[in-house]
Design a protein around this motif. Structure first.
Motif, PDB file in Angstrom:
ATOM      1  N   LYS A 157      -1.256  -0.780  18.654  1.00 48.13           N
ATOM      2  CA  LYS A 157      -0.932  -1.794  17.633  1.00 48.13           C
ATOM      3  C   LYS A 157      -1.447  -1.356  16.261  1.00 48.13           C
ATOM      4  N   LEU A 158      -2.684  -0.905  16.235  1.00 46.20           N
ATOM      5  CA  LEU A 158      -3.290  -0.522  14.956  1.00 46.20           C
ATOM      6  C   LEU A 158      -2.514   0.622  14.321  1.00 46.20           C
ATOM      7  N   LEU A 159      -2.145   1.608  15.161  1.00 44.72           N
ATOM      8  CA  LEU A 159      -1.398   2.751  14.637  1.00 44.72           C
ATOM      9  C   LEU A 159      -0.010   2.335  14.172  1.00 44.72           C
ATOM     10  N   LYS A 160       0.570   1.394  14.894  1.00 40.34           N
ATOM     11  CA  LYS A 160       1.902   0.910  14.525  1.00 40.34           C
ATOM     12  C   LYS A 160       1.863   0.318  13.111  1.00 40.34           C
ATOM     13  N   TYR A 161       0.864  -0.495  12.842  1.00 42.24           N
ATOM     14  CA  TYR A 161       0.780  -1.105  11.512  1.00 42.24           C
ATOM     15  C   TYR A 161       0.325  -0.110  10.453  1.00 42.24           C
ATOM     16  N   HIS A 162      -0.490   0.837  10.879  1.00 37.98           N
ATOM     17  CA  HIS A 162      -0.950   1.830   9.907  1.00 37.98           C
ATOM     18  C   HIS A 162       0.194   2.740   9.472  1.00 37.98           C
ATOM     19  N   ASN A 163       1.041   3.127  10.439  1.00 41.36           N
ATOM     20  CA  ASN A 163       2.122   4.077  10.134  1.00 41.36           C
ATOM     21  C   ASN A 163       3.449   3.407   9.790  1.00 41.36           C
ATOM     22  N   GLY A 164       3.557   2.148  10.097  1.00 38.11           N
ATOM     23  CA  GLY A 164       4.829   1.460   9.838  1.00 38.11           C
ATOM     24  C   GLY A 164       4.683   0.339   8.831  1.00 38.11           C
ATOM     25  N   PRO A 220       0.816  -1.203   0.000  1.00 40.14           N
ATOM     26  CA  PRO A 220       0.000   0.000   0.000  1.00 40.14           C
ATOM     27  C   PRO A 220       0.859   1.267   0.000  1.00 40.14           C
ATOM     28  N   ALA A 221       0.306   2.309  -0.583  1.00 41.57           N
ATOM     29  CA  ALA A 221       1.032   3.584  -0.628  1.00 41.57           C
ATOM     30  C   ALA A 221       1.160   4.135   0.789  1.00 41.57           C
ATOM     31  N   ALA A 222       2.134   4.994   0.980  1.00 44.93           N
ATOM     32  CA  ALA A 222       2.359   5.581   2.306  1.00 44.93           C
ATOM     33  C   ALA A 222       1.087   6.272   2.777  1.00 44.93           C
ATOM     34  N   PRO A 223       0.726   6.078   4.044  1.00 44.68           N
ATOM     35  CA  PRO A 223      -0.532   6.654   4.510  1.00 44.68           C
ATOM     36  C   PRO A 223      -0.481   8.174   4.521  1.00 44.68           C
ATOM     37  N   ARG A 274      -8.965  -1.638   6.226  1.00 46.53           N
ATOM     38  CA  ARG A 274      -9.890  -1.624   7.356  1.00 46.53           C
ATOM     39  C   ARG A 274      -9.277  -1.004   8.608  1.00 46.53           C
ATOM     40  N   ILE A 275      -7.950  -1.101   8.742  1.00 47.88           N
ATOM     41  CA  ILE A 275      -7.296  -0.434   9.887  1.00 47.88           C
ATOM     42  C   ILE A 275      -7.606   1.059   9.820  1.00 47.88           C
ATOM     43  N   GLY A 276      -7.511   1.620   8.636  1.00 44.78           N
ATOM     44  CA  GLY A 276      -7.792   3.049   8.448  1.00 44.78           C
ATOM     45  C   GLY A 276      -9.212   3.383   8.892  1.00 44.78           C
ATOM     46  N   LEU A 277     -10.141   2.508   8.587  1.00 48.63           N
ATOM     47  CA  LEU A 277     -11.541   2.763   8.955  1.00 48.63           C
ATOM     48  C   LEU A 277     -11.732   2.708  10.473  1.00 48.63           C
ATOM     49  N   ILE A 278     -11.018   1.796  11.117  1.00 51.51           N
ATOM     50  CA  ILE A 278     -11.120   1.707  12.586  1.00 51.51           C
ATOM     51  C   ILE A 278     -10.552   2.977  13.206  1.00 51.51           C
ATOM     52  N   LEU A 279      -9.405   3.424  12.680  1.00 48.54           N
ATOM     53  CA  LEU A 279      -8.784   4.636  13.223  1.00 48.54           C
ATOM     54  C   LEU A 279      -9.692   5.844  13.021  1.00 48.54           C
TER      55      LEU A 279
END
Ligand SMILES: Nc1ncnc2c1ncn2[C@@H]1O[C@H](COP(=O)(O)OP(=O)(O)OP(=O)(O)O)[C@@H](O)[C@H]1O
Ligand SMILES: [Mn+2]
Length: 571
Positions: free
Chosen positions: A506-513, A163-166, A544-549
């Motif tokens: 955890k979610l942010l870690k995977y979303h940003n890393g 995926p492209a950088a968030p 879906r991580i993005g949607l949760i955030l």
């Protein structure tokens, strides 16, 4: 021959009777035909228009104009005609894409059940509508729906996509997490800091072995050792080496007995290995890229063996450690099922027209010849879940999930109709204190990531009381729709506006890393039947991580700005 005589002959010949209406029509037709025959044959003359001018004249004029036109002018005319046609084609095409041509249902549109009856009353639908409306420009598609290559098949392996950088790093949420780590923002009503979370505090965390005063014997199997180490707050510790050992045992040890598991809706077998090891087997029914049939409800969807494997890995990666280890294995149906089973199930084995060995067992859903499980020709893939401790060792309590769906094609559940449903849950034991409600938030996040709508019940170990983790059992109906994100699975989180600090981290870690899909893909590579997930499902997990955030952000905003809430409250 008169019509009547002809009609009676027809009636006698075919031995059938024609209704009065049909008879009349038939007569009319016959008469019409006769009339045409009687009318004189028209002489082939050129029709003369009313004004008496010959039509040949304008045609000749047009031809002359065309001839007189310069080549350049003719080309310009042709080009403009082509452009008009092209634009028309484009408009038609776009209409088809969005399913707005009037006669078509959108390709992936969902049918809203009961909307007519509940118009304006269904709190959840109302919430979703507002939630979707409130999305800001950059991330406007909250309920993501994307065209699949095909509804049932992706047509082969898709290339892994990174995926492209968030664009949005959720700095606002990161700030709250940081503040909480430094002892501030501790009373945040949405994000529960570690020092208020019993899953982190764990004043006590005994194991089953300790509770029962049991130690594994010298020749105990890895599974037995694993079971005795199950603790009050998690199934296994982070980095537990027994996990790999248990997975290896299930994937390689000989199967000495197979038996159909009673209960549940779809076929499952209990597999026995030497040394008392057992596993719960779910057979492969179709290829990885076959998605939930558009007209299947969550409760009539097939179970997917690979969903069980993937969910175990995901649960472990997210640090929940509430799902039993699951591994894939290819079986020889003859020697590893047929030869080692007995009873009624044997009578359901057969050889299909394609010369494959099949069976269907006995259960309430899809246990018939039309839905048989077939080998190729007798090799069958399936998932093997490590068996939970027996009820003699550790009895489980089965709880009705407060956000359980109606399991009815027209009826709605209470949480879909009651706008303050979470207030009711929050004040009801065991959700009014301790870790339980937070566990349900985790479960909702976990299920949303996998697309599992089938969470009707959940289980806990009785001996640990209410302050114990909720097991993540039965993910067979997860990973069914790679191009659809089912927001209603997030209803517990959306209605309660509650999340663990640790889960959000955890979610942010995977979303940003490193994306979650990458870590999950890597983890599942070790499985004997890898690749486990169709690539679009992995892409869905990141999306879906993005949607949760987004959902958590909305909750925080709502909590921080109660005045604006009055106007903009979305539940
Ligand atoms: N790993 C396991 N070991 C032992 N028992 C298990 C295991 N996983 C699930 N079970 C038990 O088996 C029951 C049925 O399993 P599961 O829910 O996976 O089947 P199912 O056919 O999907 O059931 P349902 O149709 O009710 O959802 C569970 O409720 C649980 O009590
Ligand atoms: Mn199930």
């Amino acid at each position: 021959m008169s019509n009547d005589l002809y009609y009676s002959l027809v009636t006698i010949r075919c031995g059938c009777s024609v209704s009065g209406w049909a008879r009349a029509r038939w007569r009319r037709r016959r008469r019409g035909a006769r009339d045409i025959k009687r009318s004189p044959t028209p002489t082939p003359t050129t029709p003369t228009p009313a004004d008496g001018r010959s039509p040949i004249v304008p045609r000749q004029q047009t031809a002359r104009i065309m001839l007189n036109m310069k080549l350049k002018e003719r080309l310009a005319l042709a080009l403009s005609a082509f452009l008009v046609l092209f634009t028309l084609m484009l408009v038609v095409d776009i209409q088809m894409d969005y399913g707005i041509s009037g006669h078509r249902v959108p390709l992936h549109g969902r049918v809203k059940i009961g909307d007519d009856v509940d118009k304006g009353r269904s709190a959840y639908i109302e919430f979703r509508k507002r939630f979707l409306q409130k999305s800001n420009g950059s991330n406007s598609s909250r309920e993501f729906e994307q065209s699949a290559p095909s509804e049932t098949s992706g047509g082969g392996e898709a290339e892994p996509r990174t995926p492209a950088a968030p664009a949005d790093r959720y700095e606002d949420l990161l700030r709250i997490l940081n503040a909480q780590l430094q002892g501030r923002s501790e009373d945040n009503p949405v994000i529960i800091p570690p020092h208020r979370d019993l899953n982190v505090l764990r004043p006590e965390n005994p194991t089953i072995g300790e509770m029962e005063d049991l130690e594994p014997s010298v020749n105990a199997s890895n599974l037995e050792k694993f079971q005795l180490k199950i603790a009050q707050h998690e199934l296994y510790e982070d980095g537990e080496p027994l996990i790999e050992a248990v997975l290896k045992d299930m994937a390689t040890l000989p199967i000495i007995h197979a038996e159909q598991k009673e209960g549940g809706t779809q076929l499952k077998l209990i597999m026995d290995y030497p040394n008392g090891i057992q596993a719960l087997f779910k057979p492969m029914r179709f290829a990885r890229d076959v998605q939930t049939l558009p007209n299947h409800f969550y409760f009539s969807d097939y179970e997917r063996h690979n969903a069980e494997i993937a969910a175990f890995h995901l649960d472990r990666i997210l640090g929940f450690r509430r799902a039993m280890p699951v591994v894939g294995r290819v079986l020889n149906m003859t020697t590893e099922i047929y030869d080692v089973t007995e009873g009624d199930i044997l009578r359901t084995f057969f050889v299909s027209p394609a010369n494959n060995f099949c069976f269907h067992g006995k259960c309430s859903y899809y246990c018939d010849t039309g839905h048989a499980i077939c080998g190729n020709p007798d090799m069958l893939e399936g998932s093997f879940a490590a068996f939970l401790p027996s009820s003699e060792l550790a009895e489980r309590k089965v709880w009705r999930h407060p956000w359980r769906r109606s399991y009815h094609k027209r009826r709605k559940a209470q949480w879909e109709l009651q706008s303050d449903y979470c207030d009711t849950v929050r004040t009801t034991p065991p959700y009014d204190s301790g870790r339980r409600l937070l566990d349900l938030m985790d479960m909702s996040i976990f299920d949303f990531l996998t697309g599992n709508m089938d969470r009707h019940h959940y289980e806990t170990f009785k001996m640990f009381g209410n302050e114990s983790f909720t097991l993540h059992l039965d993910q067979g109906r997860a990973f069914g729709k790679a191009f659809h994100d089912e927001l209603s699975i997030l209803a517990p989180l959306l209605q309660c506006c509650l999340v663990r600090h640790t889960t959000l981290t955890k979610l942010l870690k995977y979303h940003n890393g490193v994306p979650l899909s990458k870590v999950l893909r890597e983890s599942m590579k070790a499985d004997p039947v890898s690749p486990i997930l169709w690539e679009p499902h992995l892409a869905a997990v990141d999306r879906r991580i993005g949607l949760i955030l987004d959902a958590v952000r909305k909750c925080v905003e709502k909590a921080e700005n109660p005045l604006q809430n009055e106007v903009n409250d979305f539940v």
